[in-house]
Write a protein that holds these residues in place. Structure first.
Motif, mmCIF file in Angstrom:
data_model
loop_
_atom_site.group_PDB
_atom_site.id
_atom_site.type_symbol
_atom_site.label_atom_id
_atom_site.label_comp_id
_atom_site.label_asym_id
_atom_site.label_seq_id
_atom_site.Cartn_x
_atom_site.Cartn_y
_atom_site.Cartn_z
ATOM 1 N N MET A 1 0.849 -1.183 0.000
ATOM 2 C CA MET A 1 0.000 0.000 0.000
ATOM 3 C C MET A 1 0.889 1.238 0.000
ATOM 4 S SD MET A 1 -2.960 0.998 2.753
ATOM 5 C CE MET A 1 -3.859 -0.503 2.323
ATOM 6 N N SER A 2 0.577 2.141 -0.861
ATOM 7 C CA SER A 2 1.406 3.323 -0.981
ATOM 8 C C SER A 2 1.110 4.291 0.147
ATOM 9 C CB SER A 2 1.161 4.013 -2.336
ATOM 10 O OG SER A 2 -0.190 4.419 -2.432
ATOM 11 N N GLU A 3 2.127 5.060 0.543
ATOM 12 C CA GLU A 3 1.968 6.053 1.595
ATOM 13 C C GLU A 3 1.298 7.306 1.022
ATOM 14 O OE1 GLU A 3 2.598 5.522 4.598
ATOM 15 O OE2 GLU A 3 3.886 3.757 4.597
ATOM 16 N N PRO A 4 0.404 7.983 1.810
ATOM 17 C CA PRO A 4 -0.214 9.218 1.333
ATOM 18 C C PRO A 4 0.814 10.287 1.045
ATOM 19 C CG PRO A 4 -1.374 8.361 3.248
ATOM 20 C CD PRO A 4 -0.125 7.561 3.082
ATOM 21 N N ASN A 5 1.938 10.238 1.760
ATOM 22 C CA ASN A 5 2.988 11.238 1.570
ATOM 23 C C ASN A 5 4.315 10.529 1.689
ATOM 24 O OD1 ASN A 5 5.029 13.329 2.319
ATOM 25 N ND2 ASN A 5 3.254 14.682 2.117
ATOM 26 N N SER A 6 5.214 10.798 0.773
ATOM 27 C CA SER A 6 6.488 10.081 0.766
ATOM 28 C C SER A 6 7.308 10.343 2.016
ATOM 29 C CB SER A 6 7.296 10.487 -0.478
ATOM 30 O OG SER A 6 7.507 11.903 -0.483
ATOM 31 N N GLY A 7 7.074 11.486 2.687
ATOM 32 C CA GLY A 7 7.838 11.797 3.887
ATOM 33 C C GLY A 7 7.155 11.341 5.164
ATOM 34 N N TYR A 8 6.063 10.587 5.041
ATOM 35 C CA TYR A 8 5.291 10.170 6.211
ATOM 36 C C TYR A 8 5.463 8.680 6.432
ATOM 37 C CZ TYR A 8 1.211 8.852 8.967
ATOM 38 O OH TYR A 8 0.383 8.321 9.900
ATOM 39 N N ALA A 9 5.736 8.283 7.701
ATOM 40 C CA ALA A 9 5.878 6.874 8.047
ATOM 41 C C ALA A 9 4.801 6.513 9.048
ATOM 42 C CB ALA A 9 7.257 6.604 8.638
ATOM 43 N N SER A 10 3.992 5.512 8.745
ATOM 44 C CA SER A 10 2.890 5.115 9.611
ATOM 45 C C SER A 10 3.404 4.301 10.787
ATOM 46 C CB SER A 10 1.867 4.287 8.823
ATOM 47 O OG SER A 10 0.857 3.811 9.686
ATOM 48 N N ALA A 11 2.734 4.456 11.935
ATOM 49 C CA ALA A 11 3.059 3.674 13.121
ATOM 50 C C ALA A 11 2.195 2.422 13.222
ATOM 51 C CB ALA A 11 2.873 4.522 14.379
ATOM 52 N N GLN A 12 1.293 2.226 12.272
ATOM 53 C CA GLN A 12 0.391 1.079 12.294
ATOM 54 C C GLN A 12 1.027 -0.113 11.569
ATOM 55 O OE1 GLN A 12 -3.960 2.080 11.846
ATOM 56 N NE2 GLN A 12 -3.123 3.965 10.953
ATOM 57 N N PRO A 13 0.512 -1.306 11.846
ATOM 58 C CA PRO A 13 1.065 -2.499 11.180
ATOM 59 C C PRO A 13 0.740 -2.519 9.689
ATOM 60 C CG PRO A 13 -0.883 -3.072 12.462
ATOM 61 C CD PRO A 13 -0.547 -1.640 12.799
ATOM 62 N N GLU A 14 1.361 -3.449 8.987
ATOM 63 C CA GLU A 14 1.164 -3.541 7.541
ATOM 64 C C GLU A 14 -0.272 -3.911 7.166
ATOM 65 O OE1 GLU A 14 3.115 -2.794 5.084
ATOM 66 O OE2 GLU A 14 4.742 -2.163 6.426
ATOM 67 N N SER A 15 -1.004 -4.518 8.097
ATOM 68 C CA SER A 15 -2.381 -4.938 7.813
ATOM 69 C C SER A 15 -3.391 -3.793 7.949
ATOM 70 C CB SER A 15 -2.779 -6.080 8.768
ATOM 71 O OG SER A 15 -2.667 -5.634 10.123
ATOM 72 N N ARG A 16 -2.916 -2.567 8.142
ATOM 73 C CA ARG A 16 -3.824 -1.434 8.298
ATOM 74 C C ARG A 16 -4.635 -1.224 7.014
ATOM 75 N NH1 ARG A 16 1.364 0.259 7.646
ATOM 76 N NH2 ARG A 16 1.833 1.701 5.928
ATOM 77 N N THR A 17 -5.821 -0.679 7.225
ATOM 78 C CA THR A 17 -6.679 -0.401 6.075
ATOM 79 C C THR A 17 -6.384 1.001 5.555
ATOM 80 O OG1 THR A 17 -8.466 0.511 7.428
ATOM 81 C CG2 THR A 17 -8.484 -1.871 7.047
ATOM 82 N N LEU A 18 -6.935 1.304 4.402
ATOM 83 C CA LEU A 18 -6.712 2.609 3.800
ATOM 84 C C LEU A 18 -7.324 3.727 4.654
ATOM 85 C CD1 LEU A 18 -5.588 4.226 1.455
ATOM 86 C CD2 LEU A 18 -7.774 3.894 0.249
ATOM 87 N N ILE A 19 -8.499 3.464 5.225
ATOM 88 C CA ILE A 19 -9.141 4.491 6.046
ATOM 89 C C ILE A 19 -8.348 4.724 7.340
ATOM 90 C CG2 ILE A 19 -10.687 2.812 7.139
ATOM 91 C CD1 ILE A 19 -11.453 6.509 6.340
ATOM 92 N N GLU A 20 -7.817 3.674 7.915
ATOM 93 C CA GLU A 20 -7.003 3.811 9.141
ATOM 94 C C GLU A 20 -5.734 4.614 8.853
ATOM 95 O OE1 GLU A 20 -8.150 -0.330 11.522
ATOM 96 O OE2 GLU A 20 -6.445 -0.268 10.150
ATOM 97 N N GLU A 21 -5.148 4.338 7.733
ATOM 98 C CA GLU A 21 -3.942 5.065 7.364
ATOM 99 C C GLU A 21 -4.254 6.529 7.064
ATOM 100 O OE1 GLU A 21 -0.169 4.612 4.277
ATOM 101 O OE2 GLU A 21 -1.893 3.262 4.137
ATOM 102 N N ALA A 22 -5.373 6.792 6.421
ATOM 103 C CA ALA A 22 -5.752 8.161 6.090
ATOM 104 C C ALA A 22 -6.061 8.965 7.352
ATOM 105 C CB ALA A 22 -6.964 8.155 5.149
#
Length: 205
Positions: A1-22
């Motif tokens: 899954m692509s990141e919303p912003n290239s400079g942003y790193a999520s703290a959630q696991p890889e199984s996160r959904t798109l809405i959770e990441e957003a």
């Protein structure tokens, strides 16, 4: 899954959904524009009282007592990593007791696998509750195979002074012998004269 912003790193696991990441990305952007309301959140010495117990749990404090003073709770939490790393040693026990405000000396006991703890109380009262608190702290952080003998005493500090007292007066009178007439002695070669006075007065200062 692509990141919303290239400079942003999520703290959630890889199984996160798109809405959770957003949502995470949106909250990160909102909070980034505001001043941090808790700049000392992770500092046990400065964080608000209600967060100290959470930090203690996060750092794995084993001997947590709600009846401890706020200062004792903060010190125990701040020194948690050091206490854990040295647990089971005499130096570790000394540090664990210092976090509660107790001065102590921990030495090897007379029997194998035994230690002697000499706890010296400062402002703390010498009561049964104080004895139980120290015993709980020692039992938690000593080596499991060791037996401990705990002695509590009152700590007193005193200074030793030396002094010298000098008494002085401004006038000293020295009294000589009774007055006698001048004595003159003379021979063919030499002449000697003696003269006595009644008193000598010496002014000091």
């Amino acid at each position: 899954m692509s990141e919303p912003n290239s400079g942003y790193a999520s703290a959630q696991p890889e199984s996160r959904t798109l809405i959770e990441e957003a949502l995470e990305y949106a909250w990160d952007k909102i909070l980034a524009q505001q001043e941090n309301p808790y700049p000392d959140l992770k500092n046990p010495e400065l964080t608000p009282d209600e967060f100290v117990v959470l930090l203690a749990a996060e750092r794995g404090v084993a001997d947590w007592q709600p009846s401890d003073s706020k200062a004792q709770q903060r010190k125990t939490t701040a020194n948690a990593f050091s206490i854990h790393s040295k647990a089971g040693t005499r130096y570790g026990l000394k540090g664990a007791l210092e976090a509660l405000g107790f001065t102590s000396s921990v030495t090897r006991g007379e029997l194998p696998y035994s230690i002697s703890v000499d706890g010296r109380l400062g402002d703390q009262p010498l009561t049964a509750d104080t004895s139980k608190r120290i015993n709980s702290r020692v039992t938690t952080y000593k080596s499991e195979r060791d037996t401990a003998v705990i002695t509590l005493s009152r700590l007193h500090q005193a200074n030793k002074y030396r002094g010298l007292f000098l008494q002085s007066t401004r006038t000293i009178r020295v009294v000589a012998a009774e007055p006698v007439p001048p004595i003159y002695a003379m021979d063919n070669i030499k002449a000697v004269a003696f003269y006595s006075v009644k008193s000598v007065r010496i002014k000091h200062g």
